[in-house]
Motif scaffolding. Structure first.
Motif, PDB file in Angstrom:
ATOM      1  N   ARG A  98     -32.552  54.693  13.305  1.00 17.87           N
ATOM      2  CA  ARG A  98     -31.914  53.587  14.019  1.00 17.87           C
ATOM      3  C   ARG A  98     -31.385  54.042  15.369  1.00 17.87           C
ATOM      4  NH1 ARG A  98     -26.707  50.027  11.832  1.00 17.87           N
ATOM      5  NH2 ARG A  98     -26.489  48.722  13.726  1.00 17.87           N
ATOM      6  N   GLN A  99     -30.814  55.213  15.389  1.00 14.53           N
ATOM      7  CA  GLN A  99     -30.281  55.733  16.651  1.00 14.53           C
ATOM      8  C   GLN A  99     -31.421  56.045  17.619  1.00 14.53           C
ATOM      9  OE1 GLN A  99     -26.315  57.407  16.746  1.00 14.53           O
ATOM     10  NE2 GLN A  99     -27.277  59.388  17.045  1.00 14.53           N
ATOM     11  N   GLU A 100     -32.504  56.627  17.120  1.00 11.83           N
ATOM     12  CA  GLU A 100     -33.659  56.926  17.962  1.00 11.83           C
ATOM     13  C   GLU A 100     -34.236  55.647  18.560  1.00 11.83           C
ATOM     14  OE1 GLU A 100     -36.998  59.968  17.106  1.00 11.83           O
ATOM     15  OE2 GLU A 100     -37.781  58.040  16.376  1.00 11.83           O
ATOM     16  N   ALA A 101     -34.330  54.588  17.767  1.00 16.11           N
ATOM     17  CA  ALA A 101     -34.859  53.320  18.262  1.00 16.11           C
ATOM     18  C   ALA A 101     -34.010  52.774  19.404  1.00 16.11           C
ATOM     19  CB  ALA A 101     -34.939  52.308  17.126  1.00 16.11           C
ATOM     20  N   GLU A 102     -32.702  52.932  19.314  1.00 15.40           N
ATOM     21  CA  GLU A 102     -31.823  52.456  20.379  1.00 15.40           C
ATOM     22  C   GLU A 102     -32.021  53.270  21.657  1.00 15.40           C
ATOM     23  OE1 GLU A 102     -27.685  50.735  19.644  1.00 15.40           O
ATOM     24  OE2 GLU A 102     -27.226  52.701  20.493  1.00 15.40           O
ATOM     25  N   VAL A 103     -32.228  54.572  21.506  1.00 14.98           N
ATOM     26  CA  VAL A 103     -32.507  55.410  22.668  1.00 14.98           C
ATOM     27  C   VAL A 103     -33.818  54.984  23.325  1.00 14.98           C
ATOM     28  CG1 VAL A 103     -32.997  57.754  23.461  1.00 14.98           C
ATOM     29  CG2 VAL A 103     -31.196  57.368  21.764  1.00 14.98           C
ATOM     30  N   LEU A 104     -34.860  54.759  22.537  1.00 11.80           N
ATOM     31  CA  LEU A 104     -36.153  54.338  23.082  1.00 11.80           C
ATOM     32  C   LEU A 104     -36.041  52.994  23.790  1.00 11.80           C
ATOM     33  CD1 LEU A 104     -38.504  55.411  20.148  1.00 11.80           C
ATOM     34  CD2 LEU A 104     -38.328  56.485  22.402  1.00 11.80           C
ATOM     35  N   ASP A 105     -35.289  52.060  23.226  1.00 13.81           N
ATOM     36  CA  ASP A 105     -35.093  50.764  23.872  1.00 13.81           C
ATOM     37  C   ASP A 105     -34.380  50.918  25.213  1.00 13.81           C
ATOM     38  OD1 ASP A 105     -36.316  49.451  21.780  1.00 13.81           O
ATOM     39  OD2 ASP A 105     -34.439  48.805  20.829  1.00 13.81           O
ATOM     40  N   THR A 106     -33.380  51.787  25.253  1.00 16.05           N
ATOM     41  CA  THR A 106     -32.617  52.004  26.488  1.00 16.05           C
ATOM     42  C   THR A 106     -33.499  52.602  27.570  1.00 16.05           C
ATOM     43  OG1 THR A 106     -30.575  52.304  25.234  1.00 16.05           O
ATOM     44  CG2 THR A 106     -30.615  53.175  27.485  1.00 16.05           C
ATOM     45  N   VAL A 107     -34.289  53.598  27.202  1.00 18.83           N
ATOM     46  CA  VAL A 107     -35.192  54.230  28.171  1.00 18.83           C
ATOM     47  C   VAL A 107     -36.265  53.240  28.621  1.00 18.83           C
ATOM     48  CG1 VAL A 107     -36.909  56.042  28.508  1.00 18.83           C
ATOM     49  CG2 VAL A 107     -34.759  56.561  27.335  1.00 18.83           C
ATOM     50  N   GLY A 108     -36.813  52.472  27.690  1.00 21.00           N
ATOM     51  CA  GLY A 108     -37.834  51.497  28.047  1.00 21.00           C
ATOM     52  C   GLY A 108     -37.338  50.486  29.061  1.00 21.00           C
ATOM     53  N   ALA A 109     -36.116  50.004  28.885  1.00 20.09           N
ATOM     54  CA  ALA A 109     -35.544  49.047  29.829  1.00 20.09           C
ATOM     55  C   ALA A 109     -35.342  49.694  31.197  1.00 20.09           C
ATOM     56  CB  ALA A 109     -34.215  48.516  29.290  1.00 20.09           C
ATOM     57  N   LEU A 110     -34.910  50.940  31.219  1.00 24.37           N
ATOM     58  CA  LEU A 110     -34.729  51.650  32.489  1.00 24.37           C
ATOM     59  C   LEU A 110     -36.051  51.788  33.232  1.00 24.37           C
ATOM     60  CD1 LEU A 110     -33.025  53.403  34.463  1.00 24.37           C
ATOM     61  CD2 LEU A 110     -33.555  55.354  33.001  1.00 24.37           C
ATOM     62  N   LEU A 111     -37.122  52.128  32.517  1.00 25.30           N
ATOM     63  CA  LEU A 111     -38.420  52.329  33.166  1.00 25.30           C
ATOM     64  C   LEU A 111     -39.023  51.013  33.643  1.00 25.30           C
ATOM     65  CD1 LEU A 111     -39.944  55.054  30.807  1.00 25.30           C
ATOM     66  CD2 LEU A 111     -38.805  55.360  33.016  1.00 25.30           C
ATOM     67  N   GLN A 112     -38.710  49.921  32.984  1.00 26.62           N
ATOM     68  CA  GLN A 112     -39.155  48.615  33.472  1.00 26.62           C
ATOM     69  C   GLN A 112     -38.472  48.269  34.784  1.00 26.62           C
ATOM     70  OE1 GLN A 112     -38.628  45.666  30.316  1.00 26.62           O
ATOM     71  NE2 GLN A 112     -40.829  45.749  29.908  1.00 26.62           N
ATOM     72  N   GLU A 113     -37.194  48.597  34.893  1.00 24.36           N
ATOM     73  CA  GLU A 113     -36.438  48.311  36.106  1.00 24.36           C
ATOM     74  C   GLU A 113     -36.810  49.258  37.243  1.00 24.36           C
ATOM     75  OE1 GLU A 113     -32.357  48.627  35.041  1.00 24.36           O
ATOM     76  OE2 GLU A 113     -32.403  46.933  33.633  1.00 24.36           O
ATOM     77  N   SER A 114     -37.158  50.492  36.893  1.00 25.20           N
ATOM     78  CA  SER A 114     -37.440  51.525  37.903  1.00 25.20           C
ATOM     79  C   SER A 114     -38.730  52.241  37.540  1.00 25.20           C
ATOM     80  CB  SER A 114     -36.274  52.525  37.971  1.00 25.20           C
ATOM     81  OG  SER A 114     -35.053  51.875  38.244  1.00 25.20           O
ATOM     82  N   PRO A 115     -39.888  51.620  37.815  1.00 28.42           N
ATOM     83  CA  PRO A 115     -41.172  52.206  37.407  1.00 28.42           C
ATOM     84  C   PRO A 115     -41.558  53.469  38.165  1.00 28.42           C
ATOM     85  CG  PRO A 115     -41.503  50.205  38.699  1.00 28.42           C
ATOM     86  CD  PRO A 115     -40.035  50.289  38.424  1.00 28.42           C
TER      87      PRO A 115
END
Length: 244
Positions: free
Chosen positions: A180-197
């Motif tokens: 569960r914690q890993e999934a939250e980290v992946l979601d956070t990173v994914g959102a960052l990369l969408q904002e800053s490709p």
């Protein structure tokens, strides 16, 4: 308040503990630390020595003032007396204390994974930049970057303030759901990369994020640098490889 002057160490000094070159000042926490976390000794391929700063658990709230500094100075003295040749800390927010710790310590100090940013930025292809992931974005200030000599205006993502990851840290949860914690980290990173490709590499400020570095690299195909990558490099100089 000025820092006491560091003691001068002889090049070959006696010590009560041999074989542990790296000392780690660790905050007084109770949450589960997985392999990959700086607070789990099984993370390291070499021996490390710990010194716990009793009563101090939230690194994001710390400032280099008064008695707080004295607690860290005592931890430095403790680790040096045990025989370490280099010191780190267990929270990336302690970057703000880097100049104070180096002024006090007779051995090198690497306080935060943020120290890696200038080197990583210079290695990236033209047009790419470093992105930072932190445990608490509102708490990460220019003063933290300045503490480690870094000028940074790149993209920063913080773990959700009301999320599972932060709740575990704040509550000191000794039984954490890794997936569960890993999934939250992946979601956070994914959102960052969408904002800053144009991000070409990531630096994890928080030392509790390093257990998830490999999953982030697999998912997004970007280099990930954390406190363990820094300490592996740091330790390599404290104990150079034998080639014979």
């Amino acid at each position: 308040m000025s820092a006491p002057q560091p003691i001068a160490l002889p090049p070959h000094r006696g010590r009560p503990v041999y074989g542990a070159k790296l000392g780690i000042i660790i905050l007084d926490t109770r949450f589960q630390r997985f392999v990959g976390d700086i607070g789990n000794a099984e993370t390291f391929r070499y021996p490390v020595q710990y010194s716990v700063v009793s009563g101090i658990s939230l690194g994001a709230e710390l400032t280099p003032e008064g008695e707080t500094l004295q607690v860290f100075y005592r931890a430095i003295d403790d680790l040096v007396a045990r025989g370490v040749d280099g010191i780190s800390t267990s929270c990336g927010f302690l970057a703000i204390m880097q100049p104070h710790l180096t002024a006090r310590s007779p051995v090198p100090v690497a306080s935060s994974s943020l120290l890696q940013i200038p080197m990583i930025q210079r290695m990236l292809p033209s047009g790419k930049q470093v992105g930072v992931v932190t445990a608490k974005k509102p708490a990460l200030t220019p003063g933290h970057f300045a503490g480690v000599g870094v000028s940074f205006d790149g993209p920063i993502a913080g773990m959700p303030l009301d999320g599972y990851f932060r709740a575990n840290l704040v509550s000191g949860n000794p039984h954490i759901d890794f997936a569960r914690q890993e999934a939250e980290v992946l979601d956070t990173v994914g959102a960052l990369l969408q904002e800053s490709p144009n991000i070409g590499a990531l630096v994890f400020e928080c030392t509790n994020l390093s257990p998830y570095s490999a999953a982030v690299e697999r998912e997004f195909g970007l280099p990930v640098y954390d406190v363990i990558t820094m300490l592996d490099w740091f330790h390599a100089g404290l104990r150079p490889r034998q080639y014979r």
